[in-house]
Design an enzyme around this catalytic site. Structure first.
Site, PDB file in Angstrom:
ATOM      1  N   GLY A  68       0.874  -1.253   0.167  1.00  0.00           N
ATOM      2  CA  GLY A  68      -0.516   0.341   0.318  1.00  0.00           C
ATOM      3  C   GLY A  68       0.812   1.356   0.149  1.00  0.00           C
ATOM      4  N   SER A  69       0.543   2.393   0.535  1.00  0.00           N
ATOM      5  CA  SER A  69       1.498   3.753   0.645  1.00  0.00           C
ATOM      6  C   SER A  69       2.570   3.683   1.146  1.00  0.00           C
ATOM      7  CB  SER A  69      -0.047   5.099   1.072  1.00  0.00           C
ATOM      8  OG  SER A  69      -0.868   4.892   1.949  1.00  0.00           O
ATOM      9  N   PRO A  70       2.861   4.509   1.162  1.00  0.00           N
ATOM     10  CA  PRO A  70       4.105   4.684   2.521  1.00  0.00           C
ATOM     11  C   PRO A  70       3.475   5.466   3.384  1.00  0.00           C
ATOM     12  CG  PRO A  70       5.154   5.430   0.484  1.00  0.00           C
ATOM     13  CD  PRO A  70       3.331   4.963  -0.164  1.00  0.00           C
ATOM     14  N   VAL A  91       0.503   4.936   5.055  1.00  0.00           N
ATOM     15  CA  VAL A  91      -0.179   3.960   5.818  1.00  0.00           C
ATOM     16  C   VAL A  91       0.966   2.559   6.127  1.00  0.00           C
ATOM     17  CG1 VAL A  91      -2.351   1.856   5.815  1.00  0.00           C
ATOM     18  CG2 VAL A  91      -2.102   3.945   4.677  1.00  0.00           C
ATOM     19  N   GLY A  92       1.748   2.786   5.336  1.00  0.00           N
ATOM     20  CA  GLY A  92       2.928   1.330   5.546  1.00  0.00           C
ATOM     21  C   GLY A  92       3.751   1.859   6.953  1.00  0.00           C
ATOM     22  N   GLU A 137       5.517  -3.484   0.901  1.00  0.00           N
ATOM     23  CA  GLU A 137       5.211  -3.191  -0.818  1.00  0.00           C
ATOM     24  C   GLU A 137       5.235  -1.998  -0.645  1.00  0.00           C
ATOM     25  OE1 GLU A 137       7.077  -4.876  -3.230  1.00  0.00           O
ATOM     26  OE2 GLU A 137       7.540  -7.002  -1.413  1.00  0.00           O
ATOM     27  N   CYS A 168       1.483   0.463  -8.934  1.00  0.00           N
ATOM     28  CA  CYS A 168       3.085   1.147  -8.114  1.00  0.00           C
ATOM     29  C   CYS A 168       3.906   1.195  -8.781  1.00  0.00           C
ATOM     30  CB  CYS A 168       3.016   0.276  -7.261  1.00  0.00           C
ATOM     31  SG  CYS A 168       3.648  -1.383  -7.726  1.00  0.00           S
TER      32      CYS A 168
HETATM   33  P1  NAD Z   1      -3.320   2.303   1.032  1.00  0.00           P
HETATM   34  O1  NAD Z   1      -2.257   2.752   1.976  1.00  0.00           O
HETATM   35  O2  NAD Z   1      -4.733   3.126   1.336  1.00  0.00           O
HETATM   36  O3  NAD Z   1      -3.948   1.063   1.379  1.00  0.00           O
HETATM   37  C1  NAD Z   1      -3.461  -0.342   1.681  1.00  0.00           C
HETATM   38  C2  NAD Z   1      -4.656  -1.131   2.436  1.00  0.00           C
HETATM   39  O4  NAD Z   1      -4.465  -0.239   3.648  1.00  0.00           O
HETATM   40  C3  NAD Z   1      -5.988  -1.630   2.485  1.00  0.00           C
HETATM   41  O5  NAD Z   1      -5.882  -2.662   2.823  1.00  0.00           O
HETATM   42  C4  NAD Z   1      -6.330  -0.414   3.616  1.00  0.00           C
HETATM   43  O6  NAD Z   1      -7.504  -1.132   3.305  1.00  0.00           O
HETATM   44  C5  NAD Z   1      -5.313  -0.496   4.510  1.00  0.00           C
HETATM   45  N1  NAD Z   1      -4.931   0.983   5.015  1.00  0.00           N
HETATM   46  C6  NAD Z   1      -5.739   2.056   4.686  1.00  0.00           C
HETATM   47  N2  NAD Z   1      -5.540   2.729   5.868  1.00  0.00           N
HETATM   48  C7  NAD Z   1      -5.251   2.657   6.462  1.00  0.00           C
HETATM   49  C8  NAD Z   1      -4.984   2.824   8.257  1.00  0.00           C
HETATM   50  N3  NAD Z   1      -5.273   3.608   8.560  1.00  0.00           N
HETATM   51  N4  NAD Z   1      -4.205   1.237   8.823  1.00  0.00           N
HETATM   52  C9  NAD Z   1      -4.566   0.001   8.774  1.00  0.00           C
HETATM   53  N5  NAD Z   1      -4.748  -0.145   7.290  1.00  0.00           N
HETATM   54  C10 NAD Z   1      -4.978   0.639   6.288  1.00  0.00           C
HETATM   55  O7  NAD Z   1      -2.933   1.653  -0.340  1.00  0.00           O
HETATM   56  P2  NAD Z   1      -3.998   2.284  -1.709  1.00  0.00           P
HETATM   57  O8  NAD Z   1      -4.711   3.157  -2.550  1.00  0.00           O
HETATM   58  O9  NAD Z   1      -4.740   0.675  -1.819  1.00  0.00           O
HETATM   59  O10 NAD Z   1      -2.872   1.115  -2.713  1.00  0.00           O
HETATM   60  C11 NAD Z   1      -2.112   2.641  -3.656  1.00  0.00           C
HETATM   61  C12 NAD Z   1      -0.640   2.138  -2.463  1.00  0.00           C
HETATM   62  O11 NAD Z   1       0.044   1.586  -2.891  1.00  0.00           O
HETATM   63  C13 NAD Z   1       0.430   2.932  -3.665  1.00  0.00           C
HETATM   64  O12 NAD Z   1       1.286   4.611  -2.597  1.00  0.00           O
HETATM   65  C14 NAD Z   1       1.130   2.239  -4.782  1.00  0.00           C
HETATM   66  O13 NAD Z   1       1.954   2.664  -4.718  1.00  0.00           O
HETATM   67  C15 NAD Z   1       1.188   1.157  -3.155  1.00  0.00           C
HETATM   68  N6  NAD Z   1       1.306   0.588  -3.733  1.00  0.00           N
HETATM   69  C16 NAD Z   1       2.461  -0.527  -3.944  1.00  0.00           C
HETATM   70  C17 NAD Z   1       2.431  -1.524  -4.286  1.00  0.00           C
HETATM   71  C18 NAD Z   1       4.214  -2.348  -4.280  1.00  0.00           C
HETATM   72  O14 NAD Z   1       4.288  -3.684  -4.764  1.00  0.00           O
HETATM   73  N7  NAD Z   1       5.398  -2.200  -3.863  1.00  0.00           N
HETATM   74  C19 NAD Z   1       1.797  -2.436  -5.170  1.00  0.00           C
HETATM   75  C20 NAD Z   1       0.495  -1.513  -5.010  1.00  0.00           C
HETATM   76  C21 NAD Z   1       0.357  -0.395  -5.356  1.00  0.00           C
END
Ligand code: NAD
Length: 485
Positions: A207-209, A211-212, A229, A263
């Site tokens: 997911g996003s940095p 939320v990471g 990731e 991503c």
């Molecule tokens: P996101 O970080 O918003 O959400 C990812 C997951 O985290 C979802 O399941 C969501 O429900 C959960 N989440 C959201 N907020 C949360 C919180 N406060 N606490 C705990 N969990 C939470 O990301 P997104 O919008 O779903 O995806 C887009 C991002 O992911 C982009 O930054 C993209 O670059 C990245 N991404 C990375 C890869 C990779 O392999 N490196 C692949 C795909 C997407």
């Protein structure tokens, strides 16, 4: 966005009342099961991976439908980016899990004469896989293959933004696995938080940095290991020595595939000033070849949609902000607020302070900057967080080496894009802001395994260095330091 999709999303925005209790129950079941899986054989793990792969192949049509309902993803892109990567991952694990599991013997060092040692790959235990919406099936099931190969149990938390895909994955998992091994919990932030309260043995988050960082903070409470990731602004550098048609073909595809919601999509494009006009023309031509006239692209079934109105507004704002600061639209710009539709858009003359230059675009906008001096590009890239991907186009190998040597990125492709992800024998992951740890194949297996160092004493003489520290003992320690370490 249809109201039906929005309704399901709203339903998942709040976790059901009994979900925390259910999580508690399933987590306890998995903790118990994980202990018995410590001694699971390669054949048992492979059988589970085969069941997952078969379920995926049996449900291909339903996956097409779910992805179309969620964000009008074209079936060809579903095959290429949801089905194919998971099947590749599964096939790799089916072929190699036995070898990956083999204890790795290590040579005996001089100081350890009389001992034998090896590294044992043991399952970490109960793992949590939290995935994003942009490749919903792939980014949930590919890490699951690695978790299974490594002998873990797993709880999956797919994204609430692609509810049809999440529901389908839950159905598939229920059909194929017992919840004491693999389970799905659907929901949004609250569900994640309920899960993150548990002392998982490993968390694999995509997911996003932003939320990471939340995930890593929550993991720190239990000192749980993480694979993160993440994303970021992946640059493309096009030298004047590049084959411009080839570069345009790759970049236009990589940028606008999945509507820019990838991503590792090219984010910032730096083109040598001498070839900028030619490159822009080549990109425009590729767009026409792929999607026909940009005027009618809204009805083109090969062009996916922005996932929802929130993201549409975010991306449209990036465009408006750039234009208000003088950016020029070289192609595209057409939009339809009611349909969350934005055409592939090429931008130039962008102010460095524009928001599009700061945050990950994750949509169909392509900023094009020019450079004359390679150092300027390298410095600009190094002034930003380390990207997930860096792409470089050029026939001049000295240029390519200079760019790669002067920068850092999760992965890199030369004269192409995205292939570093699809290559079965490369690790995939980011660095610092774009991620921690690696996925895919053997690297994925290792992410879900604990590498346990084991030494067996046979006839070592290290006990001669135990107290009392007589002159002889001291001499022995000094000899050891001088000759044996
Ligand atoms: P996101 O970080 O918003 O959400 C990812 C997951 O985290 C979802 O399941 C969501 O429900 C959960 N989440 C959201 N907020 C949360 C919180 N406060 N606490 C705990 N969990 C939470 O990301 P997104 O919008 O779903 O995806 C887009 C991002 O992911 C982009 O930054 C993209 O670059 C990245 N991404 C990375 C890869 C990779 O392999 N490196 C692949 C795909 C997407």
């Amino acid at each position: 966005m249809s109201t039906a999709v929005q309704d399901i999303r709203d339903r998942f925005a709040q976790a059901p009342d009994n979900q925390a209790t259910e999580i508690e129950r399933v987590f306890a079941l998995q903790q118990k099961r994980a202990l018995t899986l410590r001694t699971s054989t390669a054949a048992e793990r492979i059988a589970k991976i085969k069941r997952l792969k078969q379920a995926l192949l049996d449900r291909t049509e339903e996956i097409h439908e779910a992805c179309y309902k969620d964000f009008r993803k074209p079936p060809a892109e579903v095959d290429m980016t949801e089905i194919m990567p998971v099947v590749m991952e599964a096939n790799d694990a089916i072929r190699h899990t036995k070898r990956w599991m083999k204890p790795m013997k290590v040579p005996t060092t001089l100081a350890m004469l009389g001992t034998k040692a090896h590294v044992r790959y043991e399952p970490k235990g109960v793992s949590l896989i939290v995935s994003p919406w942009n490749y919903p099936v792939n980014l949930t099931f590919s890490p699951l293959v690695s978790a299974l190969a490594a002998g873990n149990t797993a709880i999956l938390k797919p994204s609430e933004m692609t509810p049809h895909c999440s529901q389908l994955m839950e159905d598939m998992v229920r059909e194929v696995f017992d919840e004491s091994e693999i389970a799905v919990f659907q929901g949004a932030v609250e569900t994640s938080q309920n899960l993150l309260d548990k002392p998982f043995d490993h968390i694999f988050f995509t997911g996003s940095p932003a939320v990471g960082k939340i995930i890593m903070g929550a993991a720190a409470k239990h000192l749980t290991s993480v694979t993160l990731e993440l994303g970021g602004k992946s640059p493309v550098i096009v030298d004047k020595s590049a084959d411009l048609d080839k570069a345009a073909r790759a970049v236009a595809w990589g940028k606008f595939f999945n509507n820019g919601q990838t991503c590792i999509a090219p984010d910032l494009t730096y083109v040598h000033a001498d070839v900028k006009d030619e490159f822009v023309e080549a990109i425009k031509q590729r767009l026409e070849t792929m999607y026909g006239s940009l005027e009618s692209i809204e009805s083109n079934a090969d062009y996916a949609r922005i996932v929802n109105n929130k993201h549409y507004k975010r991306i449209k704002h990036l465009l408006d902000d750039a234009q208000s600061r003088g950016a020029k639209v070289l192609a595209g710009g057409q939009h339809d607020d009611a349909q969350d539709f934005l055409a592939p858009t090429l931008l130039t003359d962008i102010e460095p302070d524009a928001e599009i230059m700061q945050e990950e675009i994750f949509g169909p906008l392509m900023p094009i900057m020019t450079f004359k001096d390679t150092r300027e590009v390298i410095d600009d890239i190094n002034s930003r967080p380390k990207p997930l991907a860096l792409y470089v186009f050029g026939k001049d190998n000295a240029f390519v080496d200079r760019v790669i040597g002067g920068t850092s990125a999760g992965g890199t492709a030369i004269n192409t894009v995205m292939m570093q992800y699809l290559h079965g024998n490369l690790p995939f992951g980011g660095v610092n802001n774009s991620g921690i740890g690696m996925a895919h194949g053997h690297w994925g297996f290792k992410s879900f395994s604990h590498e346990r160092g084991i030494v067996r004493d046979r006839f070592s003489s290290t006990h001669l260095m135990h107290p009392p520290y007589t002159p002889f003992t001291r001499k022995l320690i000094n000899w050891t330091i001088k000759y044996f370490v």
